[in-house]
Design an enzyme around this catalytic site. Structure first.
Site, mmCIF file in Angstrom:
data_model
loop_
_atom_site.group_PDB
_atom_site.id
_atom_site.type_symbol
_atom_site.label_atom_id
_atom_site.label_comp_id
_atom_site.label_asym_id
_atom_site.label_seq_id
_atom_site.Cartn_x
_atom_site.Cartn_y
_atom_site.Cartn_z
ATOM 1 N N GLU A 118 10.026 26.615 46.295
ATOM 2 C CA GLU A 118 10.657 25.649 45.385
ATOM 3 C C GLU A 118 9.938 25.641 44.043
ATOM 4 O O GLU A 118 10.390 24.960 43.104
ATOM 5 C CB GLU A 118 10.680 24.257 46.036
ATOM 6 C CG GLU A 118 9.437 23.419 45.830
ATOM 7 C CD GLU A 118 8.286 23.930 46.671
ATOM 8 O OE1 GLU A 118 8.312 23.716 47.883
ATOM 9 O OE2 GLU A 118 7.383 24.566 46.099
ATOM 10 N N HIS A 160 -1.656 20.944 46.443
ATOM 11 C CA HIS A 160 -1.109 21.924 47.395
ATOM 12 C C HIS A 160 -1.614 23.344 47.106
ATOM 13 O O HIS A 160 -1.399 24.244 47.910
ATOM 14 C CB HIS A 160 0.427 21.941 47.361
ATOM 15 C CG HIS A 160 1.032 20.656 47.823
ATOM 16 N ND1 HIS A 160 0.796 20.102 49.058
ATOM 17 C CD2 HIS A 160 1.842 19.781 47.175
ATOM 18 C CE1 HIS A 160 1.445 18.968 49.164
ATOM 19 N NE2 HIS A 160 2.079 18.741 48.055
ATOM 20 N N ASP A 196 -1.574 10.690 47.842
ATOM 21 C CA ASP A 196 -0.222 11.194 47.634
ATOM 22 C C ASP A 196 0.536 11.170 48.964
ATOM 23 O O ASP A 196 -0.074 11.318 50.030
ATOM 24 C CB ASP A 196 -0.308 12.653 47.095
ATOM 25 C CG ASP A 196 1.041 13.201 46.657
ATOM 26 O OD1 ASP A 196 1.320 13.200 45.449
ATOM 27 O OD2 ASP A 196 1.815 13.608 47.548
ATOM 28 N N HIS A 198 2.350 13.398 50.202
ATOM 29 C CA HIS A 198 2.273 14.712 50.847
ATOM 30 C C HIS A 198 0.814 15.098 51.139
ATOM 31 O O HIS A 198 -0.062 14.869 50.315
ATOM 32 C CB HIS A 198 2.904 15.777 49.946
ATOM 33 C CG HIS A 198 4.324 15.488 49.579
ATOM 34 N ND1 HIS A 198 4.666 14.804 48.427
ATOM 35 C CD2 HIS A 198 5.470 15.751 50.234
ATOM 36 C CE1 HIS A 198 5.979 14.680 48.383
ATOM 37 N NE2 HIS A 198 6.506 15.240 49.456
ATOM 38 N N ASP A 285 3.993 8.894 45.247
ATOM 39 C CA ASP A 285 5.273 9.134 45.931
ATOM 40 C C ASP A 285 5.332 8.449 47.297
ATOM 41 O O ASP A 285 6.302 8.606 48.017
ATOM 42 C CB ASP A 285 5.597 10.633 46.034
ATOM 43 C CG ASP A 285 4.385 11.519 46.271
ATOM 44 O OD1 ASP A 285 4.559 12.752 46.208
ATOM 45 O OD2 ASP A 285 3.285 10.989 46.533
ATOM 46 N N TYR A 324 7.997 10.621 42.133
ATOM 47 C CA TYR A 324 9.249 11.145 41.593
ATOM 48 C C TYR A 324 10.322 10.094 41.369
ATOM 49 O O TYR A 324 11.428 10.428 40.944
ATOM 50 C CB TYR A 324 9.753 12.276 42.507
ATOM 51 C CG TYR A 324 8.652 13.269 42.714
ATOM 52 C CD1 TYR A 324 7.884 13.272 43.880
ATOM 53 C CD2 TYR A 324 8.266 14.119 41.682
ATOM 54 C CE1 TYR A 324 6.810 14.121 44.034
ATOM 55 C CE2 TYR A 324 7.190 14.964 41.822
ATOM 56 C CZ TYR A 324 6.466 14.961 42.990
ATOM 57 O OH TYR A 324 5.382 15.785 43.132
#
Ligand SMILES: NCCCNCCCCCC(O)(O)C(F)(F)F
Ligand SMILES: [Zn+2]
Length: 343
Positions: A118, A160, A196, A198, A285, A324
């Site tokens: 992505e 990441h 976060d 994630h 997020d 986001y």
């Protein structure tokens, strides 16, 4: 608290993100930091300063130099090979293919160094990633010079990114490089706290075998959320790093109550471990209206989160990661910083 920010983040805005089998406007878009900037000014959090020139030396030490060299020329090599669009990996090595040989072909190189399709590389991504790192380095220098805390308004994010792969909107792992610079600056033990939504698989990967940098993360259960293949509670570190990796995954719909309890538990572990300095991978997020996440934190919860982190009493560098729900990213991010300062 000072904020370090570079307008060069604008150099990274891919035409599209592959999401749900479609090409959509990237969630990780320039307007995110515009909302944060506006809120920082509205709340008069502190000076907003442009960073100095990036120092790639700490990145070369911590990360794979071949990966950095790849990032530097990927876009130009891709276009020189006649590729029509921006750099996107169409595939990746299978589980049992060999990873010890790096293809000469740029398409193959992209598949070697990317872990999530992505994320596109544009003509400006390398400069933007360096500027993002420069913000983090300037924040680290500010704290090293005696400030209690500093905020690096990093874009693109970093947690990441591993030592040799990009993906999940990340290229250079700002938080990891800052943690290493804190170590190089004399902090014996450094903790990275990732709030976060994630899991910070990249930061975990970089320090997994080390006992001098502790990684702790509260995040969406990898069974249900990206990055899917890291972030389980039984990942506790290896070798010297055994016990210096803490993952607290939660399932869909998790509200602030259990999340905050997990934070207190993680904070206790960080203090018992003897951290002398703290890096916070600050993604917001976990917010209830985030379009790609599934926790249910509300804006006031980010104030409380900041207070709990502030009570740790550690020199702290905040590195911006995700978030986001664009209109709320500014409020939620600044709430953490204001809560921290309240503590
Ligand atoms: N259909 C949407 C799928 C999205 N898959 C990628 C999610 C990346 C999350 C990035 C982040 O928020 O963790 C960071 F902090 F790095 F920016
Ligand atoms: Zn995130």
């Amino acid at each position: 608290m000072k904020t370090f920010f570079s307008e060069d983040h604008r150099l990274h805005f891919p035409q599209a993100e592959l999401s749900g089998g479609q090409f959509v406007t990237p969630y990780e878009r320039p307007s995110r930091v515009e909302y944060v900037l506006a809120r920082l000014k509205e709340r008069q959090v502190g000076e907003i300063v442009a960073p100095g020139v990036v120092d790639l030396e700490p990145a070369r030490k911590l990360l794979d130099p071949g990966f950095l060299a790849f990032l530097e020329t990927a876009y130009d090599d891709w276009k020189a090979a006649g590729q029509g669009g921006e750099v996107i990996a169409a595939g990746m090595p299978t589980r049992r293919q060999r990873h010890d040989r790096i293809p000469r072909n740029i398409d193959g190189k992209v598949e070697y160094y990317c872990h999530a399709s992505e994320t596109a590389i544009t003509g400006g991504t390398w400069r933007a990633a360096q500027a993002s790192l420069a913000c983090a380095q300037a924040a680290q220098a500010e704290v090293a010079a005696g400030a209690r805390a500093a905020f690096a308004l990093c874009r693109p994010p970093g947690h990441h990114a591993t030592s040799d792969q990009y993906g999940g909107y990340c290229f250079l792992n700002n938080a990891a490089i800052v943690a290493q610079m804190m170590r190089d600056g004399g902090a014996g033990r450094v903790a990275v706290l990732d709030v976060d939504f994630h899991h910070g698989n990249g930061t975990q990967d970089i320090f997994y075998h080390r006992g001098d940098v502790l990684f702790a993360s509260i995040h969406g259960d990898p069974l249900d959320s990206y990055p899917y293949f890291a972030g389980y509670a039984d990942e506790t570190g290896e070798g010297e790093g055994e016990g210096a990796n803490i993952n607290v995954p939660f399932g869909p719909g998790t509200p602030y109550g259990p999340w905050a309890e997990a934070l207190d538990g993680v904070i206790g572990r960080i203090k018992d471990w003897g951290a002398e300095a703290l890096v916070v991978s600050l993604g917001v997020d976990a917010y209830k209206d985030d379009p790609i996440s599934f926790f249910k934190l509300d804006s006031p919860d980010f104030l409380d989160m900041g207070r709990r982190i502030g009570r740790m009493g550690l020199p702290t560098v905040f590195c911006m990661e995700g978030g986001y729900a664009i209109e709320q990213v500014g409020v939620n991010t600044v709430n953490v910083l204001e809560g921290f300062e309240d503590a």
